[in-house]
Design an enzyme around this catalytic site. Structure first.
Site, PDB file in Angstrom:
ATOM      1  N   TYR A   1       0.472   9.579  -8.749  1.00 59.24           N
ATOM      2  CA  TYR A   1       0.513  10.788  -7.923  1.00 59.24           C
ATOM      3  C   TYR A   1       0.434  12.056  -8.768  1.00 59.24           C
ATOM      4  CZ  TYR A   1       2.124   7.753  -4.076  1.00 59.24           C
ATOM      5  OH  TYR A   1       2.238   6.777  -3.117  1.00 59.24           O
TER       6      TYR A   1
ATOM      7  N   LYS B   1       2.236  -3.723 -13.454  1.00 57.89           N
ATOM      8  CA  LYS B   1       0.971  -4.349 -13.069  1.00 57.89           C
ATOM      9  C   LYS B   1       0.075  -4.385 -14.301  1.00 57.89           C
ATOM     10  CE  LYS B   1      -1.728  -6.417 -10.175  1.00 57.89           C
ATOM     11  NZ  LYS B   1      -1.474  -7.848  -9.900  1.00 57.89           N
TER      12      LYS B   1
ATOM     13  N   ASP C   1       2.969  -7.312  -7.224  1.00 60.95           N
ATOM     14  CA  ASP C   1       2.633  -8.185  -6.107  1.00 60.95           C
ATOM     15  C   ASP C   1       3.649  -9.318  -5.991  1.00 60.95           C
ATOM     16  OD1 ASP C   1       1.517  -8.716  -8.606  1.00 60.95           O
ATOM     17  OD2 ASP C   1      -0.105  -9.948  -7.829  1.00 60.95           O
TER      18      ASP C   1
ATOM     19  N   ASP D   1       7.076   3.734  -4.239  1.00 58.26           N
ATOM     20  CA  ASP D   1       6.873   4.297  -2.905  1.00 58.26           C
ATOM     21  C   ASP D   1       6.683   3.171  -1.894  1.00 58.26           C
ATOM     22  OD1 ASP D   1       6.422   6.034  -0.825  1.00 58.26           O
ATOM     23  OD2 ASP D   1       4.489   6.753  -1.534  1.00 58.26           O
TER      24      ASP D   1
ATOM     25  N   ASP E   1       9.746   1.277   0.904  1.00 60.98           N
ATOM     26  CA  ASP E   1       9.548   1.115   2.346  1.00 60.98           C
ATOM     27  C   ASP E   1       9.791  -0.333   2.752  1.00 60.98           C
ATOM     28  OD1 ASP E   1       8.924   3.781   2.543  1.00 60.98           O
ATOM     29  OD2 ASP E   1       7.051   3.481   3.629  1.00 60.98           O
TER      30      ASP E   1
END
Length: 358
Positions: free
Chosen positions: A138, A189, A222, A246, A250
């Protein structure tokens, strides 16, 4: 008596409803505790402000906020204003402008709430997700060329700096060190993103040497979704990049029962600027104005704010009141109840006072 100056930015959708509820609860709590006071100033920035002025907040918005002790933020986003305008026009300029590089998102299953996970209840899921909040995916770097042509190109550059990664790792390791299990999971990752994420892994290993009493492991993002869902008890403190955290936070909120109970703190650990506290749930325009928004995330966010301001006992008292209310089954529809925002707020206020809530 200590007085804390709070900048309240209700903003969009259900934001005004839950921030009003949060300020009401804070006022009752301050009166009950008797050793501090809350002085709130409301700022009308957001999508409605944008429609009138062409900007989400004034050009000197950060300067107006700088002198406050903390920022209490509702939600940003509107169906008739592009999301990149609302986000980059208000929330992100505050986070980045005040270098609130640690985004802290606790998650646990509250009493009275039935989570979607099998064989999982209060006490079985108790996590804190630390999100790098200043760079990564971001960063806002990139661009578009040849607009409208077949060869149009859009680039989004994820930026990882040694200083940025080191400071969030140290923050996460210190937080893990302060918790009973002293356990940290570093999300990565690096199997596919071979530059920034490999550096992320290397710095995690370097910082780990400073915290010999913290047990840590590494998990691909993942695979992390699988672990969170199938083995929630194996996790405690989690650190991840801006984008990964982020998304995972959630998921964490959903696994705990609802985003309506998920809080966030955007922290400047060095305390050079005010930190910002907000519920995760977003503007939720589909229920705005219906009086059924869950205020619990905002109350929990208020507790994080009190902890940051140096009022841990008040924060503890607030969360005990919230848990007493949820345990009594006074719940909004998103977590299986029939109570309104006003019902839950009134019950929490009564619980803070030590009164009967039923």
């Amino acid at each position: 008596m200590r007085e804390y100056r709070i900048a309240a930015i209700p903003a969009d959708g259900i934001g005004p409803e839950v921030i009003a509820a949060g300020l009401q609860v804070l006022e009752v709590l301050a009166e009950r505790c008797g050793n501090f006071a809350i002085s709130a100033t409301i700022f009308d920035w957001g999508s409605d402000y944008y429609k009138k002025h062409g900007e989400m907040m004034p050009s000197d918005g950060l300067e107006q906020l700088k002198s406050f002790d903390a920022i209490f933020f509702g939600a940003v986003g509107a169906p008739d204003v592009p999301d990149h305008i609302t986000l980059w026009g208000l929330r992100l300029p505050i986070c980045q402008g005040f270098d609130q590089y640690a985004n802290v998102r606790p998650t646990k299953i509250l009493p009275g709430i039935t989570p979607p996970l099998r064989n999982c209840g209060p006490g079985d899921l108790d996590w804190v997700i630390v999100r790098e909040n200043s760079e990564g995916e971001y960063s806002g770097h990139g661009g578009r060329a040849h607009r409208g042509l077949p060869e149009e190109v859009g680039t989004e550059v994820a930026i990882f700096t040694r200083v940025g990664v080191t400071r969030i790792m140290r923050y996460a390791f210190r937080l893990a060190q302060s918790r009973p299990r002293k356990l940290l999971t570093v999300v990565t990752k690096s199997n596919a993103q071979r530059h920034g994420m490999v550096m992320w892994d290397e710095i995690a290993a370097e910082v780990a040497r400073e915290f010999a009493d913290v047990t840590w492991d590494k998990m691909l993002v993942d695979a992390m979704t699988v672990r969170m869902t199938l083995h929630p008890k194996s996790l405690d403190t989690i650190v991840a990049t801006n984008l990964h955290a982020d998304i995972l936070s959630d998921l964490a909120g959903a696994l705990a029962g609802s985003l309506g109970v998920a809080p966030t703190a955007n922290i400047d650990p060095e305390r050079r600027y005010p930190s910002m506290f907000e519920p995760i749930h977003g503007s939720a325009f589909d229920i705005a104005g219906k009086g059924i928004a869950n205020p619990v995330a905002t109350f929990w966010t208020a507790a994080q704010m009190l902890e940051h301001l140096g009022e841990p006992e008040a924060a503890k008292h607030l969360m005990q009141a919230v848990e007493r209310v949820s345990g009594a089954g006074i719940l909004t529809p998103d977590v299986g109840g029939t109570a309104t925002t006003e019902d839950v707020t009134a019950a929490v206020c009564q619980a803070i006072k030590g009164a009967n809530i039923l």
